[in-house]
Scaffold this active site. Structure first.
Site, PDB file in Angstrom:
ATOM      1  N   ASP A 130       0.857  -1.192   0.000  1.00  0.00           N
ATOM      2  CA  ASP A 130       0.000   0.000   0.000  1.00  0.00           C
ATOM      3  C   ASP A 130       0.895   1.245   0.000  1.00  0.00           C
ATOM      4  OD1 ASP A 130      -1.815   2.087   0.557  1.00  0.00           O
ATOM      5  OD2 ASP A 130      -3.110   0.725   1.693  1.00  0.00           O
ATOM      6  N   ASP A 163       4.218   0.237  -8.181  1.00  0.00           N
ATOM      7  CA  ASP A 163       3.834   1.020  -9.356  1.00  0.00           C
ATOM      8  C   ASP A 163       3.623   2.481  -8.982  1.00  0.00           C
ATOM      9  OD1 ASP A 163       1.547   0.667  -7.859  1.00  0.00           O
ATOM     10  OD2 ASP A 163       0.220   0.333  -9.566  1.00  0.00           O
TER      11      ASP A 163
END
Length: 248
Positions: free
Chosen positions: A155, A191
């Site tokens: 996260d 990402d």
């Protein structure tokens, strides 16, 4: 006039109140009927019987596990933190039966889906842990017992006020160093560019690790299967950043 009494000092139980934020928020959500059944019928085949402390997904006091006893053999151990639905780790188990794998995840739905995938693939070199990963690395596993640690797409906590919840930090580097064998490998992927920059900065400065790549970023780890999560990032035009470090 009576003498003023000293105010009592505030104390807390370290098992009840954490002294640092965790990198997850425990989310609810119903499991499918097949996931419910897999969770109920596991009977310790994959899921480790780890007792929790009072805090969410915390490690109960005195809980420890020896990989040789857990897997019934001596083999290189890979720990994946935040294994999601288990696609990457189940594939790895099937591809490398000579290695052992431990998936660490706090979401029961993901763990139940991993159980289903493991049964379908017929793998026996996999265990699952429903617990806060840093506590497992620091207190549950013996020091120097892990060959590789994977942290794929954690996260990003992209809001500035939430950055303190990010998993990768100097304290995590210390904990990972303790768990890894000398020369062990820490693999990361994200990402989220800003988080990738932070990961690299933290680990470049960590005395416990050294780079295992040249240039700005490590090449994509070929052992990581393409998951829906990674594909979603690519579809949004994000660059996937890999990092690989070696325990000093």
């Amino acid at each position: 006039m009576t003498e003023e009494q000293p105010r009592p000092q505030k104390t807390h139980d370290p098992l009840t109140f954490r002294d640092k934020p965790v990198s997850f928020v425990r989310r609810g959500g119903r499991m499918t009927e097949s996931q419910d059944r897999a969770w109920a019928d596991d009977n310790g085949q994959y899921l480790l019987p780890i007792e929790h402390g009072p805090a969410t997904a915390s490690l109960g006091e005195g809980q420890t596990g020896n990989p040789v006893e857990l897997f019934g053999r001596e083999a290189p151990l890979t720990v994946e933190i935040g294994s999601g639905q288990g696609h990457a780790i189940v594939h790895a188990c099937a591809t490398h039966p000579e290695r052992d794998y431990l998936a660490v995840e706090v979401f029961q739905g993901g763990l139940a889906r991993t159980i289903l995938g493991a049964r379908e693939a017929g793998v026996t070199n996999l265990k699952l842990a429903e617990v806060n990963a840093p506590e497992l690395l620091e207190k549950y596993l013996p020091a120097g017992s892990v060959d590789e640690i994977w942290v794929f797409f954690p996260d990003p906590w992209h809001k500035a006020r939430h950055n303190k919840r990010r998993l990768i930090s100097p304290d995590f580097a210390r904990i990972a160093h303790r768990a890894l064998v000398p020369g062990g490998t820490l693999r990361l992927a994200t990402d989220w560019q800003e988080y990738a920059d932070q990961m690299r900065e933290v680990l470049d400065e960590a005395p416990e690790f050294t780079r295992a790549f040249e240039g700005e970023w490590a090449p994509r780890y070929e052992g990581r299967v393409m998951t829906a999560f990674e594909r979603k990032g690519l579809d949004k035009g994000r660059d996937i950043r890999d990092l690989t470090y070696t325990r000093v």
